[in-house]
Design a protein around this motif. Structure first.
Motif, PDB file in Angstrom:
ATOM      1  N   LEU A  50       0.846  -1.188   0.000  1.00 45.55           N
ATOM      2  CA  LEU A  50       0.000   0.000   0.000  1.00 45.55           C
ATOM      3  C   LEU A  50       0.885   1.242   0.000  1.00 45.55           C
ATOM      4  CD1 LEU A  50      -2.587  -1.052   2.723  1.00 45.55           C
ATOM      5  CD2 LEU A  50      -2.910  -1.062   0.251  1.00 45.55           C
ATOM      6  N   TRP A  51       0.428   2.280  -0.707  1.00 50.56           N
ATOM      7  CA  TRP A  51       1.146   3.548  -0.653  1.00 50.56           C
ATOM      8  C   TRP A  51       1.033   4.122   0.750  1.00 50.56           C
ATOM      9  CZ3 TRP A  51      -0.595   6.585  -5.628  1.00 50.56           C
ATOM     10  CH2 TRP A  51       0.045   6.036  -6.738  1.00 50.56           C
ATOM     11  N   VAL A  52       2.085   4.781   1.207  1.00 52.32           N
ATOM     12  CA  VAL A  52       2.067   5.503   2.477  1.00 52.32           C
ATOM     13  C   VAL A  52       1.298   6.798   2.205  1.00 52.32           C
ATOM     14  CG1 VAL A  52       3.453   6.586   4.286  1.00 52.32           C
ATOM     15  CG2 VAL A  52       4.249   4.468   3.189  1.00 52.32           C
ATOM     16  N   GLU A  53       0.061   6.827   2.639  1.00 58.02           N
ATOM     17  CA  GLU A  53      -0.864   7.890   2.239  1.00 58.02           C
ATOM     18  C   GLU A  53      -0.420   9.279   2.694  1.00 58.02           C
ATOM     19  OE1 GLU A  53      -4.961   6.877   2.968  1.00 58.02           O
ATOM     20  OE2 GLU A  53      -4.708   4.898   2.038  1.00 58.02           O
ATOM     21  N   GLU A  54       0.129   9.387   3.891  1.00 55.04           N
ATOM     22  CA  GLU A  54       0.570  10.693   4.375  1.00 55.04           C
ATOM     23  C   GLU A  54       1.688  11.243   3.496  1.00 55.04           C
ATOM     24  OE1 GLU A  54       0.746   7.846   6.395  1.00 55.04           O
ATOM     25  OE2 GLU A  54      -1.294   8.161   7.139  1.00 55.04           O
ATOM     26  N   ARG A  55       2.602  10.391   3.109  1.00 53.76           N
ATOM     27  CA  ARG A  55       3.726  10.820   2.279  1.00 53.76           C
ATOM     28  C   ARG A  55       3.246  11.203   0.874  1.00 53.76           C
ATOM     29  NH1 ARG A  55       9.649   8.206   1.293  1.00 53.76           N
ATOM     30  NH2 ARG A  55      10.550  10.163   0.580  1.00 53.76           N
ATOM     31  N   MET A  56       2.332  10.425   0.328  1.00 52.54           N
ATOM     32  CA  MET A  56       1.799  10.729  -1.003  1.00 52.54           C
ATOM     33  C   MET A  56       1.018  12.042  -0.976  1.00 52.54           C
ATOM     34  SD  MET A  56       1.735   9.887  -4.159  1.00 52.54           S
ATOM     35  CE  MET A  56       2.536   8.308  -4.005  1.00 52.54           C
ATOM     36  N   THR A  57       0.241  12.262   0.072  1.00 53.01           N
ATOM     37  CA  THR A  57      -0.509  13.514   0.201  1.00 53.01           C
ATOM     38  C   THR A  57       0.444  14.702   0.247  1.00 53.01           C
ATOM     39  OG1 THR A  57      -2.356  12.418   1.305  1.00 53.01           O
ATOM     40  CG2 THR A  57      -2.133  14.795   1.669  1.00 53.01           C
ATOM     41  N   ALA A  58       1.514  14.591   1.027  1.00 50.21           N
ATOM     42  CA  ALA A  58       2.489  15.681   1.112  1.00 50.21           C
ATOM     43  C   ALA A  58       3.153  15.934  -0.237  1.00 50.21           C
ATOM     44  CB  ALA A  58       3.536  15.359   2.178  1.00 50.21           C
ATOM     45  N   LEU A  59       3.475  14.888  -0.956  1.00 50.71           N
ATOM     46  CA  LEU A  59       4.075  15.029  -2.283  1.00 50.71           C
ATOM     47  C   LEU A  59       3.145  15.787  -3.218  1.00 50.71           C
ATOM     48  CD1 LEU A  59       6.260  14.195  -4.461  1.00 50.71           C
ATOM     49  CD2 LEU A  59       4.761  12.242  -4.917  1.00 50.71           C
ATOM     50  N   LEU A  60       1.889  15.394  -3.226  1.00 53.82           N
ATOM     51  CA  LEU A  60       0.935  16.004  -4.149  1.00 53.82           C
ATOM     52  C   LEU A  60       0.519  17.411  -3.717  1.00 53.82           C
ATOM     53  CD1 LEU A  60      -1.193  12.846  -4.961  1.00 53.82           C
ATOM     54  CD2 LEU A  60       0.672  13.856  -6.302  1.00 53.82           C
ATOM     55  N   ASN A  76      -4.346   0.993  -2.853  1.00 51.76           N
ATOM     56  CA  ASN A  76      -4.917   2.267  -2.436  1.00 51.76           C
ATOM     57  C   ASN A  76      -4.535   3.429  -3.358  1.00 51.76           C
ATOM     58  OD1 ASN A  76      -2.231   2.282  -1.561  1.00 51.76           O
ATOM     59  ND2 ASN A  76      -2.701   3.414   0.310  1.00 51.76           N
ATOM     60  N   GLN A  77      -3.877   3.168  -4.467  1.00 53.70           N
ATOM     61  CA  GLN A  77      -3.488   4.267  -5.359  1.00 53.70           C
ATOM     62  C   GLN A  77      -4.692   5.027  -5.904  1.00 53.70           C
ATOM     63  OE1 GLN A  77      -1.238   2.045  -8.250  1.00 53.70           O
ATOM     64  NE2 GLN A  77      -2.904   2.031  -9.725  1.00 53.70           N
ATOM     65  N   SER A  78      -5.808   4.331  -6.079  1.00 44.51           N
ATOM     66  CA  SER A  78      -6.987   4.991  -6.652  1.00 44.51           C
ATOM     67  C   SER A  78      -7.517   6.105  -5.744  1.00 44.51           C
ATOM     68  CB  SER A  78      -8.085   3.976  -6.958  1.00 44.51           C
ATOM     69  OG  SER A  78      -8.521   3.341  -5.774  1.00 44.51           O
ATOM     70  N   LYS A  79      -7.165   6.091  -4.461  1.00 47.17           N
ATOM     71  CA  LYS A  79      -7.563   7.172  -3.563  1.00 47.17           C
ATOM     72  C   LYS A  79      -6.999   8.516  -4.020  1.00 47.17           C
ATOM     73  CE  LYS A  79      -8.072   4.682   0.788  1.00 47.17           C
ATOM     74  NZ  LYS A  79      -7.630   4.636   2.201  1.00 47.17           N
ATOM     75  N   PHE A  80      -5.943   8.464  -4.820  1.00 49.94           N
ATOM     76  CA  PHE A  80      -5.260   9.680  -5.248  1.00 49.94           C
ATOM     77  C   PHE A  80      -5.544  10.049  -6.696  1.00 49.94           C
ATOM     78  CE2 PHE A  80      -2.937   7.911  -1.713  1.00 49.94           C
ATOM     79  CZ  PHE A  80      -2.783   9.020  -0.898  1.00 49.94           C
TER      80      PHE A  80
END
Length: 162
Positions: A50-60, A76-80
C-alpha cells in the motif's frame, strides 16, 4: 503511471528523471509498506503493498510548477486519482513482461516461479481494474523512448486520450 510488474515503470521513470522531470517511484523505500493479510487468500496472495498515504498527500500538496511523474502500483493508489491530471496504464504482453523481470538487474522480484505466477495472476485479475481507472493506456512493449515521448505528451495535454 501504473502497470503490472515488468511493464517498464521504473525504466520510464529513470529516463524521465534523466531528462530533468520530477519523478517518484513508489516502489522505492518509504513510499509503500507491506501489510500481511491475517488469513492468506491463497499461496500467491499473502498480503499487499500500500502507498504511504501521508507521504503521497504531502508530495501532491507540493507544487513547484514542474510536471511530476509518479509510478507504481498499490491497491490504495486509486484514492489519489483525483489529484492526478492523468492516470496512465503501461501494458505489455505477458511474454514481454516475464522476459523483462527475468533479465532485470535492479530488482529481484519476478525471478522466483511463485513471483512469475503472481505476475500472471495480476495480469489477469488486476490489470483490468487498472484499465477501468486509467485515463490513458500505452503499449509499453514499444521502445523506451517512444513510451517516454507519449508520457511527456500526455503531461502537456492531460485531458486527451491516446
Amino acid at each position: 503511471m501504473t502497470g503490472i510488474s515488468g511493464t517498464g515503470k521504473s525504466s520510464v521513470l529513470g529516463e524521465l528523471g534523466r531528462r530533468g522531470y520530477r519523478v517518484v517511484d513508489t516502489d522505492d523505500q518509504g513510499w509503500r509498506e507491506y501489510r500481511k493479510y491475517l488469513e492468506p487468500v491463497d499461496e500467491l496472495h499473502r498480503g499487499e503493498w500500500l502507498w504511504v498515504e501521508e507521504r503521497m498527500t504531502a508530495l501532491l500538496d507540493f507544487d513547484d510548477g514542474r510536471s511530476l511523474f509518479v509510478g507504481g502500483g498499490a491497491r490504495n493508489q486509486s484514492k489519489f486519482y483525483d489529484r492526478f491530471d492523468a492516470v496512465v496504464l503501461l501494458s505489455a504482453p505477458a511474454d514481454v513482461m516475464l522476459d523483462r523481470v527475468a533479465r532485470r538487474t535492479t530488482n529481484d522480484y519476478g525471478k522466483a516461479a511463485s513471483e512469475r505466477a503472481e505476475i500472471l495472476a495480476d495480469l489477469a485479475e488486476i490489470e483490468p481494474l487498472l484499465r477501468q481507472g486509467c485515463t490513458h493506456e500505452l503499449d509499453a512493449s514499444r521502445p523506451l523512448d517512444a513510451v517516454v515521448a507519449d508520457l511527456i505528451s500526455i503531461a502537456w495535454r492531460p485531458g486527451t486520450t491516446h
